[in-house]
Every structure is written in C-alpha cells, then in structure tokens.
Design a protein around this motif. Structure first.
Motif, mmCIF file in Angstrom:
data_model
loop_
_atom_site.group_PDB
_atom_site.id
_atom_site.type_symbol
_atom_site.label_atom_id
_atom_site.label_comp_id
_atom_site.label_asym_id
_atom_site.label_seq_id
_atom_site.Cartn_x
_atom_site.Cartn_y
_atom_site.Cartn_z
ATOM 1 N N LEU A 137 0.813 -1.218 0.000
ATOM 2 C CA LEU A 137 0.000 0.000 0.000
ATOM 3 C C LEU A 137 0.850 1.273 0.000
ATOM 4 O O LEU A 137 0.351 2.342 -0.355
ATOM 5 C CB LEU A 137 -0.941 -0.014 1.209
ATOM 6 C CG LEU A 137 -2.185 0.873 1.084
ATOM 7 C CD1 LEU A 137 -3.046 0.451 -0.092
ATOM 8 C CD2 LEU A 137 -3.007 0.862 2.359
ATOM 9 N N HIS A 138 2.101 1.141 0.393
ATOM 10 C CA HIS A 138 2.963 2.342 0.367
ATOM 11 C C HIS A 138 3.234 2.795 -1.066
ATOM 12 O O HIS A 138 3.745 3.899 -1.281
ATOM 13 C CB HIS A 138 4.278 2.064 1.102
ATOM 14 C CG HIS A 138 5.077 0.963 0.511
ATOM 15 N ND1 HIS A 138 4.839 -0.369 0.797
ATOM 16 C CD2 HIS A 138 6.103 0.968 -0.368
ATOM 17 C CE1 HIS A 138 5.691 -1.117 0.132
ATOM 18 N NE2 HIS A 138 6.486 -0.335 -0.582
ATOM 19 N N HIS A 139 2.887 1.965 -2.024
ATOM 20 C CA HIS A 139 3.030 2.383 -3.425
ATOM 21 C C HIS A 139 1.841 3.245 -3.868
ATOM 22 O O HIS A 139 1.859 3.785 -4.971
ATOM 23 C CB HIS A 139 3.118 1.158 -4.339
ATOM 24 C CG HIS A 139 4.455 0.483 -4.280
ATOM 25 N ND1 HIS A 139 5.555 0.937 -4.963
ATOM 26 C CD2 HIS A 139 4.866 -0.613 -3.603
ATOM 27 C CE1 HIS A 139 6.586 0.152 -4.726
ATOM 28 N NE2 HIS A 139 6.205 -0.800 -3.891
ATOM 29 N N LEU A 140 0.814 3.321 -3.048
ATOM 30 C CA LEU A 140 -0.367 4.108 -3.420
ATOM 31 C C LEU A 140 -0.700 5.050 -2.267
ATOM 32 O O LEU A 140 -1.464 4.723 -1.369
ATOM 33 C CB LEU A 140 -1.547 3.160 -3.718
ATOM 34 C CG LEU A 140 -2.682 3.705 -4.597
ATOM 35 C CD1 LEU A 140 -3.566 2.575 -5.071
ATOM 36 C CD2 LEU A 140 -3.523 4.758 -3.913
ATOM 37 N N GLN A 141 -0.093 6.197 -2.307
ATOM 38 C CA GLN A 141 -0.282 7.159 -1.222
ATOM 39 C C GLN A 141 -0.288 8.577 -1.761
ATOM 40 O O GLN A 141 0.366 8.865 -2.769
ATOM 41 C CB GLN A 141 0.854 7.036 -0.193
ATOM 42 C CG GLN A 141 0.689 5.851 0.733
ATOM 43 C CD GLN A 141 1.785 5.811 1.785
ATOM 44 O OE1 GLN A 141 2.896 6.276 1.544
ATOM 45 N NE2 GLN A 141 1.476 5.247 2.931
ATOM 46 N N TRP A 142 -0.997 9.425 -1.075
ATOM 47 C CA TRP A 142 -0.954 10.844 -1.393
ATOM 48 C C TRP A 142 0.422 11.372 -1.027
ATOM 49 O O TRP A 142 0.966 10.982 0.011
ATOM 50 C CB TRP A 142 -2.048 11.591 -0.628
ATOM 51 C CG TRP A 142 -2.200 13.015 -1.074
ATOM 52 C CD1 TRP A 142 -1.802 14.121 -0.404
ATOM 53 C CD2 TRP A 142 -2.766 13.451 -2.305
ATOM 54 N NE1 TRP A 142 -2.087 15.236 -1.145
ATOM 55 C CE2 TRP A 142 -2.684 14.857 -2.323
ATOM 56 C CE3 TRP A 142 -3.325 12.806 -3.398
ATOM 57 C CZ2 TRP A 142 -3.132 15.630 -3.381
ATOM 58 C CZ3 TRP A 142 -3.778 13.574 -4.452
ATOM 59 C CH2 TRP A 142 -3.681 14.969 -4.444
ATOM 60 N N PRO A 143 1.021 12.206 -1.883
ATOM 61 C CA PRO A 143 2.377 12.681 -1.577
ATOM 62 C C PRO A 143 2.448 13.319 -0.202
ATOM 63 O O PRO A 143 1.695 14.244 0.101
ATOM 64 C CB PRO A 143 2.646 13.717 -2.678
ATOM 65 C CG PRO A 143 1.743 13.343 -3.801
ATOM 66 C CD PRO A 143 0.534 12.738 -3.171
ATOM 67 N N SER A 144 3.342 12.824 0.593
ATOM 68 C CA SER A 144 3.432 13.328 1.960
ATOM 69 C C SER A 144 4.589 14.306 2.121
ATOM 70 O O SER A 144 4.551 15.188 2.971
ATOM 71 C CB SER A 144 3.594 12.160 2.938
ATOM 72 O OG SER A 144 4.706 11.371 2.563
ATOM 73 N N MET A 145 5.609 14.147 1.320
ATOM 74 C CA MET A 145 6.763 15.043 1.423
ATOM 75 C C MET A 145 6.580 16.243 0.486
ATOM 76 O O MET A 145 6.007 16.116 -0.606
ATOM 77 C CB MET A 145 8.039 14.305 1.026
ATOM 78 C CG MET A 145 8.254 12.993 1.753
ATOM 79 S SD MET A 145 8.481 13.215 3.523
ATOM 80 C CE MET A 145 10.100 13.932 3.545
ATOM 81 N N GLU A 146 7.056 17.376 0.947
ATOM 82 C CA GLU A 146 6.893 18.594 0.165
ATOM 83 C C GLU A 146 7.608 18.501 -1.187
ATOM 84 O O GLU A 146 7.091 18.951 -2.211
ATOM 85 C CB GLU A 146 7.413 19.794 0.966
ATOM 86 C CG GLU A 146 7.047 21.123 0.332
ATOM 87 C CD GLU A 146 7.484 22.293 1.193
ATOM 88 O OE1 GLU A 146 7.636 22.120 2.401
ATOM 89 O OE2 GLU A 146 7.675 23.383 0.624
ATOM 90 N N GLN A 147 8.793 17.891 -1.168
ATOM 91 C CA GLN A 147 9.553 17.768 -2.404
ATOM 92 C C GLN A 147 8.796 16.912 -3.422
ATOM 93 O O GLN A 147 8.775 17.203 -4.623
ATOM 94 C CB GLN A 147 10.925 17.152 -2.097
ATOM 95 C CG GLN A 147 11.827 17.045 -3.309
ATOM 96 C CD GLN A 147 12.037 18.407 -3.982
ATOM 97 O OE1 GLN A 147 12.316 19.408 -3.308
ATOM 98 N NE2 GLN A 147 11.891 18.463 -5.301
ATOM 99 N N GLU A 148 8.169 15.872 -2.900
ATOM 100 C CA GLU A 148 7.398 14.980 -3.771
ATOM 101 C C GLU A 148 6.252 15.739 -4.436
ATOM 102 O O GLU A 148 6.006 15.606 -5.639
ATOM 103 C CB GLU A 148 6.864 13.821 -2.920
ATOM 104 C CG GLU A 148 6.383 12.634 -3.716
ATOM 105 C CD GLU A 148 5.878 11.517 -2.822
ATOM 106 O OE1 GLU A 148 5.525 10.468 -3.357
ATOM 107 O OE2 GLU A 148 5.813 11.706 -1.588
ATOM 108 N N MET A 149 5.581 16.570 -3.652
ATOM 109 C CA MET A 149 4.471 17.348 -4.200
ATOM 110 C C MET A 149 4.975 18.413 -5.166
ATOM 111 O O MET A 149 4.320 18.703 -6.183
ATOM 112 C CB MET A 149 3.675 17.987 -3.055
ATOM 113 C CG MET A 149 2.420 18.711 -3.505
ATOM 114 S SD MET A 149 1.324 17.640 -4.469
ATOM 115 C CE MET A 149 0.264 16.990 -3.201
#
Lengths: 387, 282
Positions: A137-149
């Motif tokens: 499930l960690h492959h399907l997550q809302w971006p949590s890190m600012e850099q990721e977003m």
C-alpha cells in the motif's frame, strides 16, 4: 498408537521449505522450468516463451513483487500443488495470481494453462491480493513530502501550463454480471444500464494512482462518490491541498487544486472545464489545456484496465465485498510497475478510453469563489491576467 | 410417642399457646394480623406511611412492647418480626437502618434527585447530563437526548453510526423507506482504508452509515474462515495495518468495534462539517 509428537509441526513446515526452495533457488532458473510447463497451454499469439508477454511485467518487477509478498504468501503452510502433485513455489504462486489478474481469463482457463485446478487458482490469487494490500500500500499514497508534491506540480505545469496542480481525478465503471437474485435491485445499475462498481482515482502526471475510492455502486454519480470520499472531506476541512500557494498576480493567490471533468463540481480545490457550447476564445483554450492535463487520469485508468484485465471486461457474478480489494490490488500493481520504471511501460499503448460506452456526466454545482478563480486562471494561462 | 410428649408438659396451657407466649405472640386461636398489630401497636397511625422522618414508629412500637411482661430475648425476636412486617408493608422509616439487622441493600435511591422538566439550554443540559450520570432521572436523560439528536441516534441505533452525505440531518426517522445495502468500500485516504458501510438509498438520496461489527460476528466469521481455510493457522501473525483478518474465500472479517467507533465518530463530525461546507459552497 497415537501420532508421534511433533509430527504435525514437521508436516506443516515441509511444504514451506519445499515451496520456497524448489525451483527458483536451484541452479536451474525458475522461468526456464515454468515456461516449459506452460508451453503449449497458452495461445501461440501470446508467445509463452517471453516473460513479459505472459505476465505484463518485467522479470525485475516480478522478482520485486515476489519479495514484497513472500512473507504473507508463505507465512502459513500452504499445500498448493500442481495437478502432478508438485508443490508450488513462491514464484509459481505469484505467477498464477499475476496471470489470473492480468489475463482476465476464467479460473478454469488459468488452472488448465498452469496445470492446476481452479480452486487453487482462486485461493492463490486471493492470498496474493491480501499480500499486496498488506505490503504494497505504500506504493499508493498521497504525496506526503513537500519535495514529492513539488515534483508533481512541476510535471503538471510542464504538461499544459497549469500551475500548482496536484492531481487529476476521474472515475470508471467496473462492469459486472450479477446473479438473477441481485438483478432485482437496481442499486448497481448505472446510467448506461450496466451493473457496475465505481472506481474513483486521483492520478499524478506519471499516471500513478495517488488516491482511490472504490466499492460504491454504479448507481451513484461522480459527485456522490466524491462527496463520500475522505479526500473530499479532508479538502473541505482544509487538511489536504493545503500546501504552498502560488501568486497568479499581485492580488490573486492560487491554492493547490486538482483537475477533473465536468462530471465533478467546480470547487476552490477542484477545477473543472467551462461548460456550454458558446465559449469565449480564452475559455475554449482553457478547456483544451484542461483536457490535456487531466488526460493523465483517463490514461491511467485505461492502462489499468488494459493491463489488469480482470477488471476490464464484464465480471461474472463477483463477490462485491471482494471486488474492491481486487481493484485496489490492481491499482497497487499498476503503481509498482511505474515505480520500478518497468520497460514494459514503453510498449504499452497510450489510450485514454477507459469507460467505453459511457457518456460524460455534467455536474451543475459550482462554487462562486471557484468561478472567479477559474476565470483568473484562464486569463493567466492565456497571458492576459493583469498584474 | 405422641402420648409421651403430651404427658411431659408441666403447664396446663397448650403447647402452641406457650410457644406463642414465649415468642411474644398473644395466645388464642382467633388471632389475625390486624389483631396482632393492634396488640403490639396501639397507635392507629402506625399502619399508615410516616411522612415525618423524625417519627420512628417501629422503635416506638418496641418501646411499647417493653411494658408487656416478657423476657429480654423475646424483645429481640419481636423486633426482628416487626421489622420484617414493617419492610413487607412499608410501615416505617426507610432510613432507619437500625431495624434491619441483615445487610440487605435498600431498593430505594439513597439520595433521590428532583426530576427537572423545564428545558434548559444546551450547555446546561450537557452539565445536567454529566451531573445525572449514575442516577435514575429519566426525565433528564430524555431531555438531554432531545437536545442532542446525534446522541439519541447513537443510543437508538447501537449498530449504526451516521456518516451520511446528504442534504440534511433529519433523515433518521424515515430510513425505513430507504433500501439498504452492505458495501465494502476502499478509501486510501483513510488509515483504515477498508471498511464496511451500510448504504441507504431512496431514489437519488443516499445515506451512508458505518457498519459496526459484533464480537459474535467476528467469532462466527473466524470460525467460518477457518473451516474454509485451505491451510492451518500455524504461522505467527504480525501486527497488521488493516483491520481485516485473513480468509481464503473472500469472507470478510469485520473491523474491531472500537476502531469502528473511533472511525465513525470522526466521520460523523466530518460529514457534518462537509454538509455545512457543501451547502455554503454550492
């Protein structure tokens, strides 16, 4: 005479040991043995000698998935065997499950082609679905890190210039053939007179699913499903899409938002296209850019259903409590392929038709502030927003 | 043998009379309860319920019996009997614990409260509800429930907690007109991403409630799952992120009820806020 102490324990361990250490850990490559087993059982057009054509993923991704699900798939002593009595290894089990999910063939068909029975195919597939849910499930997550977003936003902006966009939302219908007793209730009967289950997905520019909601009956429209989702509630409370704002002009700031088609309401955090036939030039241009931006969601759903064909066709009398979990597993597998940068991605067609036969919904609901903001965004995109 | 007993008596009175006298009862065959009471309690008002707590009719009665020529040990026995009768016919002061020798708890409320009928404000009723915890003030509970419809709904529908997404909050009375369906919903924005919901539908109006599991249902499902398991449960279980339990044939094992409560309460709040937002937004 009673059983010897420890007999049962030894018996439980035996299949585990043989399963995990049979063919794939030996000197002979697992695929060499396995491809011979299924040779002639698959249709010639599929090219059973080629790994990717059978499983829709590369060997590298296959090995990663095996490592992901190993603990769950092999945790309890499972006496899964082929018809010839040979125990199934981890790779065998993952292969059977992936084949069932990717081909969409019936249990009997998959069982025949792999030399086992349909019950084993069903049980192995379900165990695999559970394992993927639990460990992937960690492959399907809302971006949590600012850099990721930030990466997500910049990629969206590179598509067609939409600034500060965090995702594209769309829904698709997983059609089902229900039993005669279930036919009476039209709860699952959607607007196109199909029995279906809805999958709502929010997708990033790499066609990765970032948020999904599924399980709701086809009778509900896009807005209903959106309203029932936690994503909606979090956004309404200001707990999601609350990241960095962007200055469109001196007096206009743009919060984070997602884009969706006209089946969704226009909200401060959900930008939909202009509706109507008589659109201004800037509105028409806006809609073109908007379509090209949100198409990633349509493509993702099309690829999902094309790759994992179990949810593509009409499912025959599915268990409606199991189906959402199968859909979730397919979405996670879809993301794993992207995260692994699998080479099969290059060969996949970029279709955006995932809901063939379904007309576009139109939602009239629009937030007043969002109307103003959309106009300003339209002017910004056309370069006519005053500073 | 019977003759030997009768000849052994030294007194001329019958044995029954002697027994009655020895225990403080008047002798005679025409004895009834009224006479017995009057015999020991000449005050006519003793049979009525005493309102003044200062009056202690039972004790008075025992004082009066002291005038009769009886032994001290008999007084105790008579006191016990009168206590039993007083208890039975509700003749005395309930707070007088001295007349009850056994440690039987009183059936009456030791500190009765006045039932408030007037409608307090929401804040007051909340305080009242807190104060009234533990007592049996029915009026207070009802009033509090009226002030807090959500709380009343939870009490009435123990299984279902509202997480509706609808136009209003006043649908609870007419849910019977809705068709009901159990659905399993996956929502990856929730930490507990899989949950079972009750979906109520009437035309285009949808109501959703969390489906709360029962401990019996969990046991039943587990047993069923075990029967259907293709494997034995020999392996160790590691802590899982999700709430479902394993099954081999798609049998859903439900969430622990405590998690459902938390989830439901949170969702309920979310829904209320959402409905407000949607009303203002559209």
């Amino acid at each position: 005479m009673g059983p010897v102490r420890g007999y049962k324990k030894r018996r439980k361990v035996e299949p585990n040991a043989s399963a995990s250490g049979s063919s794939e850990e030996g000197s002979v490559d697992w695929w060499d043995v396995f491809s011979k087993r299924i040779a002639g059982l698959l249709s010639p057009s599929e090219g059973s000698d080629k790994f990717e054509s059978v499983f829709k993923i590369s060997r590298k991704t296959f090995n990663y998935i095996c490592s992901l699900v190993k603990e769950h798939m092999m945790a309890r002593s499972a006496n899964f065997v082929f018809s010839n009595g040979m125990p199934m290894s981890l790779n065998d089990r993952v292969a059977v499950a992936l084949r069932r999910l990717s081909s969409g063939d019936s249990l009997i068909s998959v069982a025949d082609s792999f030399g086992t029975n349909h019950s084993t195919v069903s049980q192995v597939t379900w165990r695999f679905v559970e394992a993927i849910e639990e460990n992937g499930l960690h492959h399907l997550q809302w971006p949590s890190m600012e850099q990721e977003m930030t990466d997500v936003k910049s990629k969206f902006e590179r598509l067609r210039g939409f600034p500060n966009c965090c995702g594209a939302i769309d829904t698709t219908h997983i059609t089902m053939l229900l039993s005669s007793s279930e036919m009476g209730s039209n709860l699952w009967l959607d607007r196109e007179k199909n029995h279906s289950m809805i999958l709502q997905a929010i997708v990033d520019p790499d066609m990765r699913f970032r948020d999904i909601v599924t399980g709701w009956p086809g009778k509900m429209n896009d807005f209903d499903v959106l309203q029932s989702s936690t994503f909606f509630k979090l956004c309404e409370k200001g707990e999601r899409l609350k990241g960095n704002t962007m200055k469109l002009s001196d007096r206009t700031e743009l919060n984070e938002y997602i884009v969706g088609d006209s089946g969704f309401p226009l909200l401060p955090w959900l930008v939909t296209p202009y509706q109507g036939k008589e659109l201004s030039e800037s509105e028409f241009e806006f809609n073109k850019r908007h379509f090209a931006t949100r198409i990633v969601a349509q493509r993702a759903l099309a690829r999902l259903r094309e790759t994992w064909k179990i949810i593509q066709g009409v499912m025959w009398r599915p268990d409606k409590h199991r189906l959402p979990r199968i859909i979730l597993a397919c979405c996670i597998l879809h993301n794993i392929v992207i995260d692994m940068e699998d080479e099969v991605l290059d060969a996949l067609p970029l279709s955006h038709h995932h809901d063939t036969g379904y007309k576009h919904e139109v939602c009239e609901s629009a937030d007043k502030a969002a109307l103003v903001l959309r106009d300003k965004l339209s002017l910004y995109l056309s370069g006519r927003l005053l500073p | 043998m019977l003759g030997s007993i009768s000849t052994g008596k030294s007194s001329s009175k019958k044995w029954l009379d002697r027994l009655r006298l020895s225990k403080g009862f008047p002798a005679g065959n025409d004895l009834d309860l009224e006479q017995f009471l009057n015999y020991h309690n000449p005050e006519p008002e003793l049979n009525s319920i005493s309102v003044d707590p200062s009056e202690k009719p039972v004790l008075d009665r025992s004082n009066q019996t002291a005038e009769t020529p009886r032994q001290n040990g008999d007084k105790e026995w008579f006191g016990l009997m009168s206590n039993v009768l007083a208890e039975l016919f509700n003749m005395g002061d309930p707070n007088d614990s001295s007349r009850i020798h056994s440690k039987k708890g009183s059936r009456k409320q030791p500190n009765p409260r006045i039932c408030l009928v007037s409608t307090p404000s929401n804040v007051d009723s909340e305080n009242d509800a807190l104060r009234s915890s533990g007592d049996n003030s029915c009026a207070e509970v009802k009033q509090t429930s009226d002030d807090h419809p959500s709380r009343l709904r939870k009490e009435e529908n123990v299984e279902n907690v509202d997480v509706d997404f609808g136009e209003d909050d006043k649908f609870h009375a007419d849910l019977s007109a809705f068709s009901r369906t159990d659905v399993t919903v996956i929502d990856t924005s929730v930490p507990l991403w899989k949950c079972e919901k009750l979906l109520f539908r009437r035309k285009n109006v949808w109501r959703v409630r969390e489906k709360k599991s029962k401990s019996t249902a969990i046991g039943m499902k587990k047993r069923k799952a075990n029967l259907l398991e293709d494997e034995s449960n020999g392996g160790e279980k590691k802590p899982k992120r999700r709430a479902s339990s394993k099954d081999a044939n798609g049998e859903e094992c439900m969430m622990p009820s405590n998690q459902v409560h938390l989830q439901s309460d949170k969702m309920n709040k979310d829904q209320k806020e959402k409905s407000n937002c949607s009303r203002t937004g559209s």
